[in-house]
Structures are given as structure tokens and as C-alpha cells.
Design an enzyme around this catalytic site. Sequence first.
Site, PDB file in Angstrom:
ATOM      1  N   ASP A  15     -33.310   0.083 -16.107  1.00  0.00           N
ATOM      2  CA  ASP A  15     -33.047  -0.252 -14.702  1.00  0.00           C
ATOM      3  C   ASP A  15     -31.881  -1.235 -14.615  1.00  0.00           C
ATOM      4  O   ASP A  15     -31.908  -2.305 -15.214  1.00  0.00           O
ATOM      5  CB  ASP A  15     -34.314  -0.867 -14.105  1.00  0.00           C
ATOM      6  CG  ASP A  15     -34.126  -1.438 -12.705  1.00  0.00           C
ATOM      7  OD1 ASP A  15     -33.145  -1.075 -12.041  1.00  0.00           O
ATOM      8  OD2 ASP A  15     -34.980  -2.254 -12.294  1.00  0.00           O
ATOM      9  N   HIS A  67     -36.555  -6.433  -9.019  1.00  0.00           N
ATOM     10  CA  HIS A  67     -35.768  -6.011 -10.179  1.00  0.00           C
ATOM     11  C   HIS A  67     -35.294  -7.233 -10.959  1.00  0.00           C
ATOM     12  O   HIS A  67     -34.908  -8.246 -10.373  1.00  0.00           O
ATOM     13  CB  HIS A  67     -34.554  -5.190  -9.743  1.00  0.00           C
ATOM     14  CG  HIS A  67     -34.911  -3.973  -8.948  1.00  0.00           C
ATOM     15  ND1 HIS A  67     -35.085  -2.731  -9.513  1.00  0.00           N
ATOM     16  CD2 HIS A  67     -35.133  -3.804  -7.616  1.00  0.00           C
ATOM     17  CE1 HIS A  67     -35.392  -1.855  -8.579  1.00  0.00           C
ATOM     18  NE2 HIS A  67     -35.430  -2.484  -7.410  1.00  0.00           N
TER      19      HIS A  67
END
Length: 574
Positions: A196, A370
Site C-alpha cells: 500500500d 494508511h
Amino acid sequence: MSVNIKNNEVGVFALGGLNEVGKNMYGVQFQDEIIIMDSGVMFPEDELLGIDYVIPDYQYLLQNRNKIKAVIISHGHEDHIGGIPFLLREINVPIYAGKLASALIRNKLQERGLLRDAEIHEIDEDSVIRFRKTSVSFYLTTHSIPEAYGIVVKTPPGNIVFTGDYKFDFTPVGKPADLHKMARIGEEGVLLLLGDSTNAEVPTFTNSEKIVGISIRNIIQKEEGRVIFATFASNVSRLQQVVMTAYETGRKIVVFGRSMESSIKTARELGYVDDKGEDIFIESRDINKYPANKILILCTGSQGEPMAALSRIANGTHRQISLQPNDTVIFSSSPIPGNTMSVNRVINQLSEQGAKVIHGKVNNIHTSGHGGQQEQLLMHRLMKPKYFMPVHGEYRMLKIQSELAQMTGIPKDNCFIMSNGDVLALTADSARIAGRFPAQDVYVDGNGIGDIGSIVLKDRKALSEEGLIIVSATIDFAAKQLISGPDIMSRGFIYMRESADLINDIQNKARSIINRGLNESGPNVSERSVRDLLLSQLEPAIYQKTQRNPMIMPILLDINKGVRPHQTKQNEGK
């Protein structure tokens, strides 16, 4: 360019999620088995007028439908599950997802009448899904929604690990990430890591969700009026923080917005939103039974969506809620790229009506799900992959992630920044680009999927910017005579009642062009020849007078044949 994966190689590819934030969909292919990881949507940028969603192109999967064993879901956010209804219309493939994501997927399929034929299997972090040549296992990560999993696809050449969305939150809401299992996976050996990259530009660790919870509680307990709290309906961890704050401050919660109501209902049923048995939630009709300082309104609209509950409250069109002078509105989110203007518009509307507005720019009321660079470096150290492929990010984010991987000792030649449709083929000791397949965006407009192309969008853009002029006339082409007209109609170009002189000028010019076309075309005069002359000569004449280029649509009626459809200048011959 075709795809050539050798029999001893495992192929890895993305249908979406590379060079963009959204529509995540990744594939692992070994011989006659394909494992799909996630099936998301992307929300359209402003220039995609009228488009509801952007989804991946499923053609490669349709061509290889007999090889697809499963769609494995990392977690329940829209950019990872939103495409499932569109995929299942094309291919009825088994879905494997956590309990919460499975419930959210069922809700989506139920709304579209697709649930009956769907095959959905619930998994957890200890599940192992075995196929003939490959297997899939999981590890728990921390994200802004419970049951966020990293995915391990075991293949004969080696393990392919997809991080999913993650951050390293050491004081999370809910279960902590399984760092020990991540380390064990790294010790066993990772051939390729798909990481990611969303926050690759953030140099630090991402703030803990607990810090946000403390800020929310500190703000709400000081407010003397109603609190209107707007956040993503899918941010279940944030919803639990709000519910706990309401419990601690003695407020009742009223929920507005269809997606928020659905998310709260599902999360409460599964125990991820807990009101401590105090019956904190009340119906909207009972809101006036309590003093203002005992009410918390939880709603959608943190991104400034025009039809969301908060936008309708801000512009005074909500049927049940009107702003009060002492209301405090909290935006617990950051604007998605492209939404900043919409969010600012709603903030201005709320402020103009006297509400106190609190947003993430001035308070710690939002944090990302994130991880930043430090968390990405930690992931690399835990997994120790031989090869690395950054995913889930725009190009600059992918590039930074690749550079971070190299800082941890992965050779530059072992890092692959790819595009949607590129296929990376790996053995235990090699990696190469093995071709590519078409992976363009597919637009969803209402019930239409893939029937809106660049020409239609170009026309919509022209109409939105310049407007439309319709020129209609009745003609006897056999006698080469203009019978009536031309009549001029304007839509989005000028206000006709206040522009009589300009309309007369355009009408006279169009009449002159039509007569010239009838008289100068000889025996080959036709509707097409007159139409072409009208388009080529009327456009520059209008531009000379107005400095604008409206779309021109001629409607010519031949009394011998009736009305013939004509294309506009912008899409003629396409």
C-alpha cells in the site's frame, strides 16, 4: 501486446489501483488458477460529468473465467468491495471476506437483486483457503475499519503477499495487528510484496485512532448545543469512537444518511459499534424530546456530496433537521482529491448560518488509515521480500514506495513500478514483464456500464461549458427551396429573451447558409451537404460575435422524407 506467462512462473497483475487511488483489484495467476484480491470502485473526478463510478475493465478475467478460483477481500471499504456487484454480473465467482465485509457486500448485492446467486464465504485471520495448486491465508492489520487483512497467496514459485490497507497503530480501536505473524511470514520467505503506497509522501508515523478519540471527546464535552458529526460511513473505528463519546457525555445519537444508517446497523449487529446497553440511539422523530446539549447527530456528507445529509442541512433542504444558532459541526475526515471545493462550499454555508465548524485543518479530529513512510519501512523489514511491487497509489506515491524498499536493501532491479494491465512473471529466482492486457477505465452511469466513452464525455463537457444551439428548418430538397425557418433554440448558451438581436443575426446567417447550400450544390444537393455547410460556416460566425463555441445541432425536415437524425459537429463521423 499479449500475455505470456510460462508454466513454471506465477503471474501478478493489477486491473486497477496503479497510478490512481481507488478501484483496487489485483490478480495472482499460476497455470490454470487465478486468485483475485479485492474488487473496488473509484469515484469520478470533476471532469467525468454524470459518471457515478469508475470500475476496472474485466475483459481479461472474462477471457480466463474458467481459471478464476476466488475473489479474496482484504477489507470492507468501497475502493476494495464497491465493484463486486458489477463483477458478479459478468462472472459468478466465489467471494471470501471477513464477517463485516461480507455483511456490507450482502447489503450491496441485495440492493441490486444479485444476492440470491452469490456465493459468499466468511473468513478470519486464521482461515486457510486451499485450491489444487495454490492456497490463501491471512494476517490481521490495523486500518480504519475492523477485519482489515493482509493476504498471502502461496504458489509453487513462492509466496505473494498483498498488504491491503494498513498502518501500525499501537493503540488501536479494536484488535491490534498481528506483528508476530507478519514476522513469521517474512521468515518463511516472501517472493513478492504488493505494498500500500497511499501515504508514501508522509514522512512520519500516522496518528493513532485513540488520539482522535481523545480530541473528539474533548471537543464534544465542551459544547453546549447540538453536535453534528460528519464522517465516512465505512469508518467503523471512528463511529465507535463517536458512540463512546456520546455515552461518556450523556448524549443521544440520531443517524441521518442511508449509507450511515446501513453501516451503523451492520456494525452494531456484529458488535463493532457498542452503545454499552444504554440505548443511545434514538429515532429522528424524537430529537426534540431532548435538550440541545444532549443530542449528537451522526451523518454522511463529510466530502461535500450534494445529496448527502450534511449538504442538505447546510442548504436548508433537509426535511427533518434545520440548523440552530448553537450547533457545532465536526468534519472528521480529510477531503478526497477533487472534493476540496465541495467541502469548502458546505463549510461556508454552515458558517453563514451561524454554526460553529470544526475540521481537520485546525484540530486532531481525523487520522488516516494508511501508514506513512516509517510504517512502510517497518513492513519491508518484517516481510523482507525478494521482489517488490508498490500498489494503491498515484505514480509519485509508487515511486517513493519503491525508493523506500531500496533503502531496506531490496535491489532497484527487483522493484517494479507497473501500470494496470502489466503482468509481472516470477520464478523463485527471476522476475520479468510478461506482457500486458487492456485495462482501461470503465464508466458506470446509472444502469449503463461501459456505454459511456470519451466521445460522450467530450460532448457533455462541451455542453456544460459552451451550451447548445438548435437550428431547425423545413426544406423541399427536390425543389431546392427553404419552406420555413430556420428557427433557433438555445440551451445553456444565451438567454433568448434578452438576446433578440443576436438570435436574429444567427437566424439570418443560418438562412443565408441554407439557401447557398441549396443553390450552389448543383444536382447533388442533399440534407448532408446542407448540414455540413451549416456546421462549417455557422460556428465561426457565432464565435466572431460571442467568442464562444456552442454545440450546433441542425434539424432539417425534408417535406418529401420527414425528419432525418443528424449528428452534432463535435461527434460527427465518430
